[in-house]
Design a protein around this motif. Structure first.
Motif, PDB file in Angstrom:
ATOM      1  N   ARG A   5       0.935  -1.250  -0.017  1.00 35.94           N
ATOM      2  CA  ARG A   5       0.121   0.069  -0.128  1.00 35.94           C
ATOM      3  C   ARG A   5       0.806   1.240   0.092  1.00 35.94           C
ATOM      4  O   ARG A   5       1.776   1.376   1.026  1.00 35.94           O
ATOM      5  CB  ARG A   5      -0.938   0.104   1.044  1.00 35.94           C
ATOM      6  CG  ARG A   5      -1.757   1.109   1.304  1.00 35.94           C
ATOM      7  CD  ARG A   5      -2.949   1.067   2.315  1.00 35.94           C
ATOM      8  NE  ARG A   5      -3.643   2.297   2.673  1.00 35.94           N
ATOM      9  CZ  ARG A   5      -4.744   2.397   2.807  1.00 35.94           C
ATOM     10  NH1 ARG A   5      -5.572   1.155   3.017  1.00 35.94           N
ATOM     11  NH2 ARG A   5      -5.487   3.621   3.035  1.00 35.94           N
ATOM     12  N   ASP A   7       1.883   5.036   0.421  1.00 42.19           N
ATOM     13  CA  ASP A   7       1.744   6.199   1.479  1.00 42.19           C
ATOM     14  C   ASP A   7       0.851   7.388   1.008  1.00 42.19           C
ATOM     15  O   ASP A   7       0.541   8.303   1.580  1.00 42.19           O
ATOM     16  CB  ASP A   7       3.015   6.752   1.961  1.00 42.19           C
ATOM     17  CG  ASP A   7       3.820   5.523   2.669  1.00 42.19           C
ATOM     18  OD1 ASP A   7       3.055   4.784   3.239  1.00 42.19           O
ATOM     19  OD2 ASP A   7       5.086   5.977   2.748  1.00 42.19           O
ATOM     20  N   PHE A  11      -3.917   6.581   5.463  1.00 43.36           N
ATOM     21  CA  PHE A  11      -4.156   5.325   6.256  1.00 43.36           C
ATOM     22  C   PHE A  11      -4.491   5.781   8.044  1.00 43.36           C
ATOM     23  O   PHE A  11      -3.459   6.372   8.274  1.00 43.36           O
ATOM     24  CB  PHE A  11      -3.182   4.623   6.151  1.00 43.36           C
ATOM     25  CG  PHE A  11      -3.499   3.127   6.911  1.00 43.36           C
ATOM     26  CD1 PHE A  11      -4.274   2.201   6.310  1.00 43.36           C
ATOM     27  CD2 PHE A  11      -2.819   2.866   8.213  1.00 43.36           C
ATOM     28  CE1 PHE A  11      -4.538   1.012   7.014  1.00 43.36           C
ATOM     29  CE2 PHE A  11      -3.262   1.644   8.805  1.00 43.36           C
ATOM     30  CZ  PHE A  11      -4.101   0.946   8.565  1.00 43.36           C
ATOM     31  N   PRO A  12      -5.571   5.563   8.504  1.00 40.93           N
ATOM     32  CA  PRO A  12      -6.772   4.831   7.844  1.00 40.93           C
ATOM     33  C   PRO A  12      -7.628   6.055   7.049  1.00 40.93           C
ATOM     34  O   PRO A  12      -7.624   7.105   7.280  1.00 40.93           O
ATOM     35  CB  PRO A  12      -7.461   4.256   8.966  1.00 40.93           C
ATOM     36  CG  PRO A  12      -7.177   5.407   9.984  1.00 40.93           C
ATOM     37  CD  PRO A  12      -5.885   5.705   9.858  1.00 40.93           C
ATOM     38  N   ASP A  33     -10.574   1.584   6.862  1.00 34.64           N
ATOM     39  CA  ASP A  33      -9.266   0.762   6.971  1.00 34.64           C
ATOM     40  C   ASP A  33      -9.326   0.146   8.370  1.00 34.64           C
ATOM     41  O   ASP A  33      -9.574   0.838   9.283  1.00 34.64           O
ATOM     42  CB  ASP A  33      -8.242   1.483   6.645  1.00 34.64           C
ATOM     43  CG  ASP A  33      -8.057   1.942   5.003  1.00 34.64           C
ATOM     44  OD1 ASP A  33      -8.480   1.246   4.251  1.00 34.64           O
ATOM     45  OD2 ASP A  33      -7.598   3.000   4.952  1.00 34.64           O
ATOM     46  N   THR A  35      -7.106  -0.676  11.369  1.00 33.69           N
ATOM     47  CA  THR A  35      -5.654  -0.395  11.906  1.00 33.69           C
ATOM     48  C   THR A  35      -5.240  -1.443  12.635  1.00 33.69           C
ATOM     49  O   THR A  35      -5.791  -2.231  13.162  1.00 33.69           O
ATOM     50  CB  THR A  35      -6.061   0.798  12.494  1.00 33.69           C
ATOM     51  OG1 THR A  35      -6.978   0.801  13.450  1.00 33.69           O
ATOM     52  CG2 THR A  35      -6.208   2.106  11.507  1.00 33.69           C
ATOM     53  N   GLU A  36      -4.105  -1.319  12.955  1.00 36.20           N
ATOM     54  CA  GLU A  36      -3.223  -2.511  13.751  1.00 36.20           C
ATOM     55  C   GLU A  36      -3.681  -2.471  15.091  1.00 36.20           C
ATOM     56  O   GLU A  36      -3.860  -3.669  15.673  1.00 36.20           O
ATOM     57  CB  GLU A  36      -1.768  -2.082  13.775  1.00 36.20           C
ATOM     58  CG  GLU A  36      -0.712  -3.231  14.481  1.00 36.20           C
ATOM     59  CD  GLU A  36       0.447  -2.977  14.319  1.00 36.20           C
ATOM     60  OE1 GLU A  36       1.453  -3.965  14.689  1.00 36.20           O
ATOM     61  OE2 GLU A  36       1.044  -1.773  13.785  1.00 36.20           O
ATOM     62  N   GLU A  81      -1.936  -7.426   7.730  1.00 32.97           N
ATOM     63  CA  GLU A  81      -0.673  -6.602   7.547  1.00 32.97           C
ATOM     64  C   GLU A  81      -0.624  -5.930   6.321  1.00 32.97           C
ATOM     65  O   GLU A  81       0.097  -5.025   6.176  1.00 32.97           O
ATOM     66  CB  GLU A  81       0.404  -7.649   7.845  1.00 32.97           C
ATOM     67  CG  GLU A  81       0.554  -7.967   9.512  1.00 32.97           C
ATOM     68  CD  GLU A  81       1.558  -9.095   9.660  1.00 32.97           C
ATOM     69  OE1 GLU A  81       2.171  -9.747   8.491  1.00 32.97           O
ATOM     70  OE2 GLU A  81       1.702  -9.321  10.771  1.00 32.97           O
ATOM     71  N   LYS A  83      -2.840  -4.087   4.952  1.00 27.62           N
ATOM     72  CA  LYS A  83      -3.726  -2.853   5.184  1.00 27.62           C
ATOM     73  C   LYS A  83      -4.510  -2.451   4.322  1.00 27.62           C
ATOM     74  O   LYS A  83      -4.730  -1.190   3.722  1.00 27.62           O
ATOM     75  CB  LYS A  83      -2.377  -1.462   5.082  1.00 27.62           C
ATOM     76  CG  LYS A  83      -1.499  -1.480   6.410  1.00 27.62           C
ATOM     77  CD  LYS A  83      -0.481  -0.295   6.409  1.00 27.62           C
ATOM     78  CE  LYS A  83       0.488  -0.287   7.260  1.00 27.62           C
ATOM     79  NZ  LYS A  83       1.157   1.173   7.231  1.00 27.62           N
TER      80      LYS A  83
END
Length: 241
Positions: A5, A7, A11-12, A33, A35-36, A81, A83
């Motif tokens: 993905r 930059d 994100f998100p 999106d 997120t972690e 992972e 994203k």
């Protein structure tokens, strides 16, 4: 080269907004999106909800085999992972853009023509059986359409309390602006459940390949699924326009 993905896209990001009126009250939702910080919750949700309700998982009682559950978590973590997974929330009526509660998710990813297979990530006998059945449908579908790059998915899930509100359709629709942002021309997915198949048709998905679960067993004796609620498994696609 596996998709990374860029930059250039925030994100998100929020990809889709929609509303539902229930009991005389307008409720707002959005799809963004994943997120972690959401990963542990989403993995738990997929194991608890998706593995319990998806027809093939339910047929094989996949939750009874810890190695298969571990295998599914490995694959889903790999997808997270990347994203590109999307999550639906009900919006806080007082604070726009703030999640009030989790609603559902779609384990979406970007695949490219020369990507290595995910086979090495697959462990657990029951999970491998399901994965191989889905992979078979994908290979059959690719005889008709084999794009250089597309959005795929390995699981669509909506909380039971929100089912019957066509939330799944909205999550599928959210793929389109997401794909457009990254110049992804197609989205292709294997739909294994009659409910998700109907939602996909409403979202303008079309069949690439369809086979009954009875006939699937003739392809490979491992593909023996006792499924009453859904007659067929469908590889479907939608062009992003």
């Amino acid at each position: 080269m596996p998709f990374v993905r860029p930059d250039t896209v925030p994100f998100p990001s929020i990809w889709h907004r929609f509303e539902r009126v229930k009991d005389g009250r307008t409720r707002k939702f959005f799809v963004q999106d994943a997120t972690e910080d959401m990963f542990p919750f989403l993995l738990d949700h997929m194991v608890e909800a998706f593995c319990r309700n998806e027809p093939m998982c339910k047929s094989l009682d996949i939750n009874s085999e810890p190695e298969s559950i571990e295998g599914m978590e490995i694959l889903w973590r790999h997808i997270l992972e990347g994203k590109m997974v999307i999550v639906c929330f009900e919006e806080d009526p007082e604070i726009p853009g703030k999640p009030l509660r989790f609603v559902g998710c779609n384990m979406t990813y970007i695949a490219e023509k020369d990507d290595p297979t995910m086979d090495e990530l697959i462990i657990g006998e029951k999970w491998k059986t399901i994965y191989d059945a889905v992979d078979f449908c994908g290979r059959e579908g690719s005889k008709i359409l084999k794009p250089d790059r597309y959005m795929g998915a390995m699981g669509l899930s909506v909380l039971q309390r929100f089912q019957g509100m066509s939330i799944g359709k909205e999550i599928l629709d959210a793929r389109i602006p997401l794909c457009k942002a990254f110049n992804i021309p197609w989205t292709v997915t294997c739909f294994t459940n009659i409910a998700s198949q109907k939602l996909a048709l409403k979202c303008k998905f079309q069949n690439l390949f369809e086979i009954s679960y009875d006939d699937l067993e003739k392809v490979d004796p491992r593909f023996k699924f006792d499924i009453k609620s859904t007659k067929t498994i469908r590889q479907m696609y939608r062009q992003v326009e």
